[in-house]
Write a protein that holds these residues in place. Structure first.
Motif, PDB file in Angstrom:
ATOM      1  N   LEU B  55      12.980   0.077 -17.498  1.00 57.94           N
ATOM      2  CA  LEU B  55      14.353   0.559 -17.338  1.00 57.94           C
ATOM      3  C   LEU B  55      15.226  -0.544 -16.769  1.00 57.94           C
ATOM      4  O   LEU B  55      16.444  -0.446 -16.776  1.00 57.94           O
ATOM      5  N   ASP B  56      14.590  -1.561 -16.238  1.00 54.58           N
ATOM      6  CA  ASP B  56      15.293  -2.614 -15.515  1.00 54.58           C
ATOM      7  C   ASP B  56      14.639  -3.937 -15.904  1.00 54.58           C
ATOM      8  O   ASP B  56      13.520  -3.952 -16.423  1.00 54.58           O
ATOM      9  N   ASP B  75      17.903  -4.820 -25.194  1.00 51.85           N
ATOM     10  CA  ASP B  75      17.986  -3.380 -24.948  1.00 51.85           C
ATOM     11  C   ASP B  75      17.254  -2.536 -25.987  1.00 51.85           C
ATOM     12  O   ASP B  75      16.541  -1.601 -25.650  1.00 51.85           O
ATOM     13  N   LEU B  76      17.437  -2.892 -27.266  1.00 49.28           N
ATOM     14  CA  LEU B  76      16.871  -2.059 -28.323  1.00 49.28           C
ATOM     15  C   LEU B  76      15.342  -2.025 -28.246  1.00 49.28           C
ATOM     16  O   LEU B  76      14.714  -0.968 -28.327  1.00 49.28           O
ATOM     17  N   SER B  79      14.168  -0.257 -25.087  1.00 50.69           N
ATOM     18  CA  SER B  79      14.269   1.198 -25.214  1.00 50.69           C
ATOM     19  C   SER B  79      13.100   1.744 -26.024  1.00 50.69           C
ATOM     20  O   SER B  79      12.535   2.791 -25.715  1.00 50.69           O
ATOM     21  N   ARG B  80      12.750   1.013 -27.056  1.00 50.94           N
ATOM     22  CA  ARG B  80      11.652   1.432 -27.921  1.00 50.94           C
ATOM     23  C   ARG B  80      10.335   1.437 -27.131  1.00 50.94           C
ATOM     24  O   ARG B  80       9.533   2.363 -27.222  1.00 50.94           O
ATOM     25  N   ARG B  82      10.020   1.719 -23.904  1.00 56.45           N
ATOM     26  CA  ARG B  82      10.121   2.817 -22.941  1.00 56.45           C
ATOM     27  C   ARG B  82       9.755   4.121 -23.612  1.00 56.45           C
ATOM     28  O   ARG B  82       9.047   4.957 -23.074  1.00 56.45           O
ATOM     29  N   ASN B  83      10.259   4.281 -24.801  1.00 57.44           N
ATOM     30  CA  ASN B  83      10.042   5.508 -25.539  1.00 57.44           C
ATOM     31  C   ASN B  83       8.579   5.684 -25.944  1.00 57.44           C
ATOM     32  O   ASN B  83       8.024   6.776 -25.872  1.00 57.44           O
ATOM     33  N   PRO B 108      12.046  12.950 -26.209  1.00 55.22           N
ATOM     34  CA  PRO B 108      11.500  11.619 -26.515  1.00 55.22           C
ATOM     35  C   PRO B 108      11.116  11.487 -27.988  1.00 55.22           C
ATOM     36  O   PRO B 108      11.193  10.404 -28.564  1.00 55.22           O
ATOM     37  N   VAL B 110      12.744  12.911 -30.434  1.00 60.09           N
ATOM     38  CA  VAL B 110      13.994  12.695 -31.168  1.00 60.09           C
ATOM     39  C   VAL B 110      14.250  11.199 -31.283  1.00 60.09           C
ATOM     40  O   VAL B 110      14.525  10.680 -32.365  1.00 60.09           O
ATOM     41  N   TYR B 111      14.114  10.503 -30.143  1.00 58.48           N
ATOM     42  CA  TYR B 111      14.398   9.066 -30.163  1.00 58.48           C
ATOM     43  C   TYR B 111      13.285   8.271 -30.851  1.00 58.48           C
ATOM     44  O   TYR B 111      13.479   7.126 -31.226  1.00 58.48           O
TER      45      TYR B 111
END
Ligand SMILES: Nc1ncnc2c1ncn2[C@@H]1O[C@H](COP(=O)(O)OP(=O)(O)O)[C@@H](O)[C@H]1O
Ligand SMILES: [Mg+2]
Lengths: 405, 241
Positions: B55-56, B75-76, B79-80, B82-83, B108, B110-111
């Motif tokens: 997240l950081d 970021d992309l 995020s992936r 993380r997901n 989760p 959904v993403y």
């Protein structure tokens, strides 16, 4: 999942409705404007078709006071059948020419007298001039005109009123105190009401030779007087030059007395479209202003929504939403509001167009293009004003967003 | 190693001053391990968890998660990651109030781009696994704290992550409910999930393989323990259960 935004919209119905208001009015104005414009355009085309293209109309002008005295003094008799003959002689290149005299007399058959009839004295070229045709029989002929025969051609509605389903051909009708033979019945023409050119319902016309009109229904003061002379020239480019030539000829023969007026219907329509443009600018400004206010309203609401939902944004980020996902989510919501507002606006605009049609009797047409344009405008408002709040949402620091209370 | 941290730094800038939340921290965690992180407030535990959870991003140093160099990602990709690889469980549950229990668990997915029917099926399975199959259509605020945390755990597990992170997951629960949650974690651990859990509670720490104590952004001590297997039954959780 993405429905939270929609749910929120329903939760805050009033707020959402108020937010949409600007877009609703903006799009409404756009639709009304486009439909009035389209209506006017179609009406213009229709009227030109009805009047005949490349027409020049010369109207008699009734003078009063000193001008009338001056006209008397200079022996100008106003517009006369003689003017028609002279124009024909001096301008052999004109396509068609017809003096027109309107008579205020009754038309009856077997005691039945339909209302709203206009008896019009014309000559044999009038049908070509006005793009009209007979459905039965023939139009006034050159011989009819030459010998002032007592023949008539009935407008479609009058023929029906007088004869019903029977054939009117070769039957007699009484016009004023005289018997006239029916030699033809006109085709029905659709009549555009309203608009710049005052149109009568020509389906209720009864045509007789103009010479007969002058001979049988003589105005003792002005025996040769006609109300109008209609001229048709061969092409659009020669309308204005021809009208100048005609003006010069008439100016001379009327000895400088302006007891006539030259009107070019095409010009009138063009002028009315210029007036339309002013109207468009006004409506367009209203629309633009409403859309701007509406867009700012939407942006405001979305900014509030983004703040309200900071924590939700943090949660979504934590479980794998990227900045782009969040951006998309909020942009979608704004788009939704704008499109919903646009949809209502389209309905409102169509209603406005209809009301204008009813009360101002302007022709209005809501075209598919106008609807598409309106949707496009709504979507643009959504994207333009949604981008900033959506970016604010996407760029929130996930960790701070998660801590937000 | 599932997690490999080398000289990890995280510095916050507050106005003019700097706060060093993590100071050259080294830590390795093998897959399947259950690690508890303890330490006084402000020692950098949450900062560490956020970094572990992608997240950081660290100010300096290296973080390799399951073979991926995390500090280099945009970021992309972050995020992936993380997901797909991380599940988060928070002290304050962090469920979305407007969504139903099932929808929260599906989020989760959904993403991850999973289709709706499959999503619903998976959510059902996950809720079954945490003992909440009857509560799918409820809203989070209709559930008790323990139930909410179970929903949060189900959500964290939705994409079958390799790493489950929990920042004081029992902090808002009474001890009996907390015990239930710890049992659930223990089950997940038995199934092979790597668990990193922050707690102030020594009783909670007893469930883990290893306790890392932090102080001022550094590892103060790092001890392997298996108290239960050693037969020590002193933890207060045990007494309640
Ligand atoms: N967003 C932030 N801005 C500035 N300082 C922060 C921020 N987050 C945490 N800190 C500081 O970093 C240090 C570690 O915080 P944190 O990781 O939350 O500790 P813990 O979870 O162990 O209580 C603390 O001194 C805290 O004040
Ligand atoms: Mg903390």
């Amino acid at each position: 999942m993405m429905r939270i935004g929609v749910k929120n919209l329903f939760l805050h119905k009033l707020r959402t409705a108020l937010t949409m208001l600007g877009v609703i009015f903006g799009v409404g104005a756009v639709i009304a404007m486009l439909s009035i414009g389209e209506g006017a355009r179609r009406q213009a085309v229709e009227q030109i078709r009805l009047l005949g293209t490349n027409n020049i109309r010369i109207h008699h002008v009734e003078l009063g006071g000193e001008a009338a005295a001056a006209a008397d003094y200079r022996y100008s008799p106003g517009l006369t059948a003689g003017d028609e003959k002279m124009l024909r002689a001096k301008l052999p290149t004109l396509c068609a020419l017809s003096a027109i005299r309107f008579l205020d007399v009754s038309v009856q058959r077997a005691g039945h007298e339909p209302a709203g009839v206009v008896v019009v004295g014309v000559n044999d070229e009038y049908d070509d001039l006005t793009n009209s045709r007979t459905r039965r029989g023939r139009f006034i002929s050159w011989l009819d005109a030459r010998y002032a025969r007592r023949v008539c051609v009935l407008g479609a509605e009058i023929a029906r009123d007088l004869f019903g389903v029977q054939d009117a051909l070769d039957r007699r009708v009484r016009i004023g105190e005289e018997e006239f033979l029916v030699v033809g019945v006109m085709e029905r023409k659709s009549v555009a009401t309203g608009g710049v050119l005052e149109m009568r319902n020509i389906n209720r016309d009864v045509y007789i030779p103009v010479a007969a009109a002058l001979k049988r229904f003589t105005d003792p003061d002005f025996p040769d007087r006609v109300d109008e002379i209609a001229v048709q020239v061969s092409d659009a480019a020669s309308v204005v030059p021809s009208s100048r030539v005609i003006d010069r000829i008439l100016e001379k023969s009327h000895r400088g007395v302006h007891d006539y007026e030259i009107v070019i219907p095409d010009e009138l329509l063009a002028q009315s479209q210029r007036t339309q443009r002013i109207f468009n600018i006004v409506m367009g400004s209203i629309a633009a202003l409403s859309l701007l206010v509406g867009g700012i309203g939407i942006m405001n609401i979305m900014l509030a929504s983004v703040t309200e939902r900071t924590r939700e944004i943090g949660i979504r980020r934590a479980i794998g939403a990227s900045e782009r996902d969040i951006l998309g989510q909020f942009l979608n919501e704004t788009l939704l509001i704008a499109l919903a507002g646009g949809l209502i606006g389209i309905v409102l605009g169509a209603g406005m167009a209809f009301a204008i049609h009813l009360f101002a009797s302007w022709e209005t047409v809501v075209s598919p293009v106008a609807v598409l344009v309106s949707f496009g405008i709504s979507a643009s408002v959504g994207v333009i004003f949604g981008l900033y709040p959506a970016r604010q949402a996407a760029q929130k620091d996930p960790i701070e967003a998660l801590r937000y209370e | 190693m599932l997690i490999d941290l080398q000289a990890l730094r995280r510095v916050y800038h507050m106005g003019g001053s700097e706060v060093v939340a993590l100071d050259e921290l080294d830590l390795q965690i093998p897959a399947g391990e259950f690690v508890t992180i303890m330490g006084p407030s402000g020692s950098g535990k949450s900062t560490l968890m956020h970094l572990l959870g992608c997240l950081d991003r660290p100010t300096a140093g290296r973080y390799v998660l399951d073979g991926v160099e995390v500090q280099a990602l945009q970021d992309l990709e972050l995020s992936r990651l993380r997901n797909q690889k991380v599940g988060f469980v928070f002290q304050s549950f962090n469920l979305i109030a407007q969504l139903s229990v099932s929808e929260n668990v599906q989020l989760p997915l959904v993403y991850a781009g999973v289709r709706p029917p499959e999503r619903r099926r998976r959510a059902q399975e996950l809720l079954d696994a945490v003992g909440l199959c009857q509560r799918q259509a409820h809203r989070p605020n209709e559930l008790s704290g323990g139930e909410r945390q179970r929903v949060a755990i189900a959500r964290a597990l939705a994409n079958r992550p390799k790493l489950l992170l929990a920042d004081e997951p029992t902090g808002n629960l009474d001890s009996k409910t907390g015990l239930g949650i710890m049992k659930l974690f223990e089950e997940l651990h038995q199934d092979g999930t790597t668990l990193v859990l922050v707690t102030h509670d020594p009783g909670v720490a007893e469930w883990s393989d290893r306790v890392v104590r932090m102080l001022d952004g550094r590892v103060e001590s790092d001890t392997s323990v298996r108290l239960r297997e050693a037969g020590a039954s002193s933890g207060e959780w045990r007494e309640v259960g």
